[in-house]
Motif scaffolding. Structure first.
Motif, PDB file in Angstrom:
ATOM      1  N   PRO A  43       0.801  -1.232   0.000  1.00  0.00           N
ATOM      2  CA  PRO A  43       0.000   0.000   0.000  1.00  0.00           C
ATOM      3  C   PRO A  43       0.833   1.280   0.000  1.00  0.00           C
ATOM      4  O   PRO A  43       0.517   2.220  -0.746  1.00  0.00           O
ATOM      5  N   GLY A  44       1.885   1.336   0.778  1.00  0.00           N
ATOM      6  CA  GLY A  44       2.703   2.547   0.832  1.00  0.00           C
ATOM      7  C   GLY A  44       3.324   2.891  -0.505  1.00  0.00           C
ATOM      8  O   GLY A  44       3.379   4.069  -0.887  1.00  0.00           O
ATOM      9  N   VAL A  45       3.767   1.881  -1.229  1.00  0.00           N
ATOM     10  CA  VAL A  45       4.349   2.107  -2.554  1.00  0.00           C
ATOM     11  C   VAL A  45       3.273   2.658  -3.490  1.00  0.00           C
ATOM     12  O   VAL A  45       3.488   3.645  -4.200  1.00  0.00           O
ATOM     13  N   ALA A  46       2.100   2.045  -3.472  1.00  0.00           N
ATOM     14  CA  ALA A  46       1.002   2.495  -4.336  1.00  0.00           C
ATOM     15  C   ALA A  46       0.594   3.928  -4.003  1.00  0.00           C
ATOM     16  O   ALA A  46       0.402   4.751  -4.909  1.00  0.00           O
ATOM     17  N   PHE A  47       0.471   4.231  -2.718  1.00  0.00           N
ATOM     18  CA  PHE A  47       0.055   5.584  -2.311  1.00  0.00           C
ATOM     19  C   PHE A  47       1.059   6.629  -2.799  1.00  0.00           C
ATOM     20  O   PHE A  47       0.679   7.687  -3.290  1.00  0.00           O
ATOM     21  N   GLU A  48       2.344   6.330  -2.672  1.00  0.00           N
ATOM     22  CA  GLU A  48       3.377   7.284  -3.075  1.00  0.00           C
ATOM     23  C   GLU A  48       3.335   7.553  -4.585  1.00  0.00           C
ATOM     24  O   GLU A  48       3.388   8.713  -5.025  1.00  0.00           O
ATOM     25  N   VAL A  49       3.223   6.502  -5.377  1.00  0.00           N
ATOM     26  CA  VAL A  49       3.152   6.663  -6.832  1.00  0.00           C
ATOM     27  C   VAL A  49       1.912   7.481  -7.206  1.00  0.00           C
ATOM     28  O   VAL A  49       1.994   8.429  -7.993  1.00  0.00           O
ATOM     29  N   CYS A  50       0.776   7.135  -6.638  1.00  0.00           N
ATOM     30  CA  CYS A  50      -0.475   7.810  -6.998  1.00  0.00           C
ATOM     31  C   CYS A  50      -0.493   9.265  -6.545  1.00  0.00           C
ATOM     32  O   CYS A  50      -0.996  10.132  -7.271  1.00  0.00           O
ATOM     33  N   ASN A  51       0.054   9.540  -5.386  1.00  0.00           N
ATOM     34  CA  ASN A  51       0.141  10.933  -4.939  1.00  0.00           C
ATOM     35  C   ASN A  51       1.008  11.749  -5.891  1.00  0.00           C
ATOM     36  O   ASN A  51       0.695  12.905  -6.184  1.00  0.00           O
ATOM     37  N   ASP A  52       2.073  11.158  -6.398  1.00  0.00           N
ATOM     38  CA  ASP A  52       2.939  11.880  -7.336  1.00  0.00           C
ATOM     39  C   ASP A  52       2.280  12.057  -8.707  1.00  0.00           C
ATOM     40  O   ASP A  52       2.569  13.022  -9.412  1.00  0.00           O
ATOM     41  N   SER A  74      -5.259  -0.531  -3.526  1.00  0.00           N
ATOM     42  CA  SER A  74      -4.567   0.565  -2.843  1.00  0.00           C
ATOM     43  C   SER A  74      -4.551   1.827  -3.695  1.00  0.00           C
ATOM     44  O   SER A  74      -4.856   2.924  -3.209  1.00  0.00           O
ATOM     45  N   ALA A  75      -4.199   1.689  -4.962  1.00  0.00           N
ATOM     46  CA  ALA A  75      -4.126   2.843  -5.855  1.00  0.00           C
ATOM     47  C   ALA A  75      -5.480   3.527  -5.981  1.00  0.00           C
ATOM     48  O   ALA A  75      -5.567   4.758  -5.968  1.00  0.00           O
ATOM     49  N   ASP A  76      -6.527   2.733  -6.080  1.00  0.00           N
ATOM     50  CA  ASP A  76      -7.864   3.297  -6.251  1.00  0.00           C
ATOM     51  C   ASP A  76      -8.399   3.997  -5.004  1.00  0.00           C
ATOM     52  O   ASP A  76      -9.429   4.656  -5.080  1.00  0.00           O
ATOM     53  N   LYS A  77      -7.708   3.887  -3.909  1.00  0.00           N
ATOM     54  CA  LYS A  77      -8.098   4.620  -2.690  1.00  0.00           C
ATOM     55  C   LYS A  77      -7.661   6.078  -2.738  1.00  0.00           C
ATOM     56  O   LYS A  77      -8.143   6.901  -1.967  1.00  0.00           O
ATOM     57  N   ILE A  78      -6.752   6.416  -3.648  1.00  0.00           N
ATOM     58  CA  ILE A  78      -6.269   7.786  -3.756  1.00  0.00           C
ATOM     59  C   ILE A  78      -7.236   8.556  -4.660  1.00  0.00           C
ATOM     60  O   ILE A  78      -7.428   8.185  -5.825  1.00  0.00           O
ATOM     61  N   PRO A  79      -7.856   9.626  -4.140  1.00  0.00           N
ATOM     62  CA  PRO A  79      -8.795  10.391  -4.961  1.00  0.00           C
ATOM     63  C   PRO A  79      -8.156  10.844  -6.273  1.00  0.00           C
ATOM     64  O   PRO A  79      -7.001  11.261  -6.319  1.00  0.00           O
ATOM     65  N   GLY A  80      -8.931  10.708  -7.345  1.00  0.00           N
ATOM     66  CA  GLY A  80      -8.471  11.130  -8.658  1.00  0.00           C
ATOM     67  C   GLY A  80      -7.764  10.053  -9.457  1.00  0.00           C
ATOM     68  O   GLY A  80      -7.475  10.239 -10.632  1.00  0.00           O
ATOM     69  N   ILE A  81      -7.505   8.922  -8.833  1.00  0.00           N
ATOM     70  CA  ILE A  81      -6.753   7.855  -9.515  1.00  0.00           C
ATOM     71  C   ILE A  81      -7.701   6.774 -10.017  1.00  0.00           C
ATOM     72  O   ILE A  81      -8.629   6.356  -9.322  1.00  0.00           O
ATOM     73  N   ARG A  82      -7.419   6.323 -11.235  1.00  0.00           N
ATOM     74  CA  ARG A  82      -8.100   5.166 -11.808  1.00  0.00           C
ATOM     75  C   ARG A  82      -7.017   4.149 -12.149  1.00  0.00           C
ATOM     76  O   ARG A  82      -6.180   4.395 -13.020  1.00  0.00           O
ATOM     77  N   ALA A  83      -7.031   3.043 -11.422  1.00  0.00           N
ATOM     78  CA  ALA A  83      -6.048   1.977 -11.631  1.00  0.00           C
ATOM     79  C   ALA A  83      -6.734   0.783 -12.277  1.00  0.00           C
ATOM     80  O   ALA A  83      -7.881   0.472 -11.958  1.00  0.00           O
ATOM     81  N   ALA A  84      -6.012   0.127 -13.178  1.00  0.00           N
ATOM     82  CA  ALA A  84      -6.559  -1.031 -13.878  1.00  0.00           C
ATOM     83  C   ALA A  84      -5.607  -2.217 -13.749  1.00  0.00           C
ATOM     84  O   ALA A  84      -4.424  -2.102 -14.048  1.00  0.00           O
ATOM     85  N   LEU A  85      -6.147  -3.327 -13.308  1.00  0.00           N
ATOM     86  CA  LEU A  85      -5.406  -4.584 -13.221  1.00  0.00           C
ATOM     87  C   LEU A  85      -5.465  -5.250 -14.590  1.00  0.00           C
ATOM     88  O   LEU A  85      -6.548  -5.549 -15.094  1.00  0.00           O
TER      89      LEU A  85
END
Length: 160
Positions: A43-52, A74-85
């Motif tokens: 999660p921490g890695v995903a949050f950092e990438v998405c915040n940037d 995890s990525a999809d928890k950051i507002p404004g981010i759309r992540a696709a598996l």
């Protein structure tokens, strides 16, 4: 393009291979870790990438863990981010062309490195085309904004 790349320990080898491939494709890479086989929580890695991505420090993100599921959630928890598996090239293309996904996630225990390279290459070559998809993506954005406003109102009520 500037690509943020991150992984947990389950995907360290794949991340290193994908990093080389992205560079070969002519893109810049910011490596958000992990940097060894030592256990890392994704999660921490995903949050950092998405915040940037939201800060426009990077254009897109590629996140890899064992299945890709945890990174996507995890990525999809950051507002404004759309992540696709995505574990195939068609999904990777549609993630961008239909959904304007800023983040691609993959599972290192699901697909091999050569397929992962093809998925990444397809994702990076694809661009959002708008059309009927623009309306749908806007609905997602609007719902997210509505949810954030409701959360702000709840927080204000708690403070008062």
């Amino acid at each position: 393009m500037k690509i943020g790349l991150g992984a947990d320990h389950n995907a360290f080898d794949m991340k290193e291979n994908i990093k080389e491939h992205i560079l070969e494709l002519g893109h810049n890479v910011s490596d958000y870790g992990c940097y060894s086989y030592d256990e890392v929580d994704y999660p921490g890695v995903a949050f950092e990438v998405c915040n940037d991505i939201n800060k426009q420090k990077i254009d897109r993100g590629i996140l890899i863990c064992g299945t890709g599921i945890g990174m996507a959630i995890s990525a999809d928890k950051i507002p404004g981010i759309r992540a696709a598996l995505c574990h195939d090239t068609y999904s990777a293309e549609r993630a961008q062309k239909s959904n304007n996904a800023q983040v691609l996630t993959m599972g290192a225990k699901i697909i091999g490195i050569e397929i992962a390279k093809q998925v990444v290459e397809t994702y990076l070559k694809s661009t959002f085309t708008g059309g009927n998809s623009a309306r749908k993506v806007q609905q997602i954005i609007d719902k997210e904004k509505e949810s954030l406003k409701r959360e702000e109102c709840r927080n204000e009520e708690i403070i008062e």
